[in-house]
Design an enzyme around this catalytic site. Sequence first.
Site, PDB file in Angstrom:
ATOM      1  N   TRP A  47      37.067  16.868 -91.705  1.00 20.98           N
ATOM      2  CA  TRP A  47      37.197  16.078 -90.605  1.00 20.98           C
ATOM      3  C   TRP A  47      35.715  15.606 -90.414  1.00 20.98           C
ATOM      4  CZ3 TRP A  47      40.554  14.271 -86.945  1.00 20.98           C
ATOM      5  CH2 TRP A  47      39.656  13.783 -85.729  1.00 20.98           C
ATOM      6  N   ASP A  88      32.078  11.576 -84.734  1.00 22.17           N
ATOM      7  CA  ASP A  88      30.870  10.721 -84.279  1.00 22.17           C
ATOM      8  C   ASP A  88      29.661  10.820 -85.205  1.00 22.17           C
ATOM      9  OD1 ASP A  88      32.766  11.009 -82.365  1.00 22.17           O
ATOM     10  OD2 ASP A  88      31.275  12.047 -81.040  1.00 22.17           O
ATOM     11  N   GLN A 122      29.734  14.730 -86.804  1.00 25.32           N
ATOM     12  CA  GLN A 122      30.641  15.871 -86.295  1.00 25.32           C
ATOM     13  C   GLN A 122      31.629  16.186 -87.405  1.00 25.32           C
ATOM     14  OE1 GLN A 122      31.256  16.497 -82.368  1.00 25.32           O
ATOM     15  NE2 GLN A 122      29.046  16.672 -83.118  1.00 25.32           N
ATOM     16  N   SER A 172      28.624  16.600 -79.835  1.00 28.34           N
ATOM     17  CA  SER A 172      27.567  15.246 -80.113  1.00 28.34           C
ATOM     18  C   SER A 172      26.146  15.450 -79.478  1.00 28.34           C
ATOM     19  CB  SER A 172      28.393  13.895 -79.674  1.00 28.34           C
ATOM     20  OG  SER A 172      29.063  13.499 -80.739  1.00 28.34           O
TER      21      SER A 172
HETATM   22  N1  DQQ Z   1      33.250  13.621 -79.847  1.00 34.36           N
HETATM   23  C1  DQQ Z   1      33.558  12.701 -78.633  1.00 34.36           C
HETATM   24  C2  DQQ Z   1      32.182  13.116 -77.814  1.00 34.36           C
HETATM   25  C3  DQQ Z   1      32.000  14.631 -78.100  1.00 34.36           C
HETATM   26  C4  DQQ Z   1      32.573  14.641 -79.533  1.00 34.36           C
HETATM   27  C5  DQQ Z   1      33.609  11.300 -78.880  1.00 34.36           C
HETATM   28  C6  DQQ Z   1      33.371  15.884 -79.921  1.00 34.36           C
HETATM   29  O1  DQQ Z   1      32.217  12.919 -76.497  1.00 34.36           O
HETATM   30  O2  DQQ Z   1      30.882  15.212 -77.976  1.00 34.36           O
HETATM   31  O3  DQQ Z   1      34.199  11.134 -79.867  1.00 34.36           O
HETATM   32  O4  DQQ Z   1      33.351  15.777 -81.333  1.00 34.36           O
END
Ligand code: DQQ
Length: 513
Positions: free
Chosen positions: A47, A50, A66, A111
């Site tokens: 996976w 962000d 991420q 993130s």
């Molecule tokens: N993805 C969100 C963020 C968070 C992250 C936005 C978690 O708010 O920190 O896609 O994977």
Amino acid sequence: MTHELITTPTTASVAGPVAAAVVDGLSERAFRDPHLPRFHFTSPGGWLNDPNGLSHWNGVYHLFYQYNPLAPAHHRIHWGHATSTDLVTWTDEPVALVPGTTGPDRDGCWSGVLVDDGGVPTLVYSGRHGERELPCVATGSPDLRHWAKDPGNPVIAAPPEGVDITAYRDHCVWREGAVWRQLVGSGIRGQGGTAFLYDSEDLRSWRYVGPLLTGDASRGVAGEPDWTGTMWECVDLFRVEDVDVLAFSAWDEGTTHHPLYWTGRYERDTFVPDALHRLDYGQAYFYAPQSTRDADGRRIMFGWLQEGRGEEATARAGWSGVMSLPRLVTLGPDGALAQRPVPELERLRRDHVATGAFEVGETPLSDAIRGDQLDLEVTLRLAPGATARLGVRETPDGAERTVVEITRDADAEGGGELRLRREHSSLDPDVDAGPRYGRIPFAPDGTVDLRVLVDHSALEIFAGGRALTARVYPTRPDEATGVSLTATGSVTCARLDAWHMAPIVDRPRPLWP
Ligand code: DQQ
């Protein structure tokens, strides 16, 4: 091949070589998938969401992201890491952050950003534990390959007291004179999305200043242009020329999300908004963007292209999520941001085909223009009320096709609409087929520049400086390579240039470099 894992283990102890053994086969499966983009960055498998920690450090671009290396599912998120010297090809680096076995990030390292703390690379990210995220810090080795979490994490123990918040995560951190400033994305219940402002001298101890700006959640309907949601994810404050920009991803539980930005003025502790704009008409297909200023002073932005096919198909494919192409963000003549892929990507262009000017509808497109890795540049001139349609990923019988449609307003006031039609993009009923659209500027003579980058399932469209990003999954991917240009009304194609794009990866990559 060894066994493949589809469900993510929930134990916190799977790490490093163990994880690599457990998920052996995931990156091979991803590499074989005909929908995997070949000139966009993707994770090796598993996976990706962000972009994080985006920076240009000693001449090297660092893209963290991420990442769940164990399965194509959003679970126990790590920070993947890749580097590039040209924004075109990428080298996988060791996974930068792994959720702790204890501590505030035991359920995920969400993130955040990278800052230069007097020469020490420092990450500020959201540690997740249970349903809560709190700001954490990690410092890196000089080559940014190894990271140590701060023993004092979380560096902010709780959201601001006395404020009823909807969520609290994601960071924008910058230096202002002798102090650090930080924004944390949030939302105030009953009001709207917001960004909380903090000050610090050492990145470890933070003083709450107040909300920089708060939206109005009661305005608009989810996904519509003026809808700013109940929470702002991934806030990003930057300046382009003399305009301050506050970008954020408008979020609300269980609805469509989309990336937006305010133009305005950042003044000490507040942001005075001037106008609200959409960052990408693809809505959640270009989400959670982050930007950085590179050594040449350019504002470079990446966003996350999420999947548009069913969960089962994604699990079978072994991967999920695409990083957008790096975008150059400048100020457009109308005061909105103008976006285009960085020019470095032109290095991947091969087999150039160009047409002279022609009236659309009279001349068929050259058969040499077909493929699933394409860069198409078209300058069109439309009479008032006319529509041009650029078809891509078309099967020979037309049963599957994706159409980029441009219509000039009948009153010829200088504007029109860009629309992506996906109702025939795929015969798979589980694939998202919803249209995407937004306003685009035209030159007074009805001319508009259109650029379409097709990379298997990833589609990035730029028209008049506006962007529209989406995903498409034809069921006959090998045959869905046709390109067409048709029109209703009078449309002149002033020029059309097409290239095949070379792939940037030629083999499966280790999930755990
Ligand atoms: N993805 C969100 C963020 C968070 C992250 C936005 C978690 O708010 O920190 O896609 O994977």
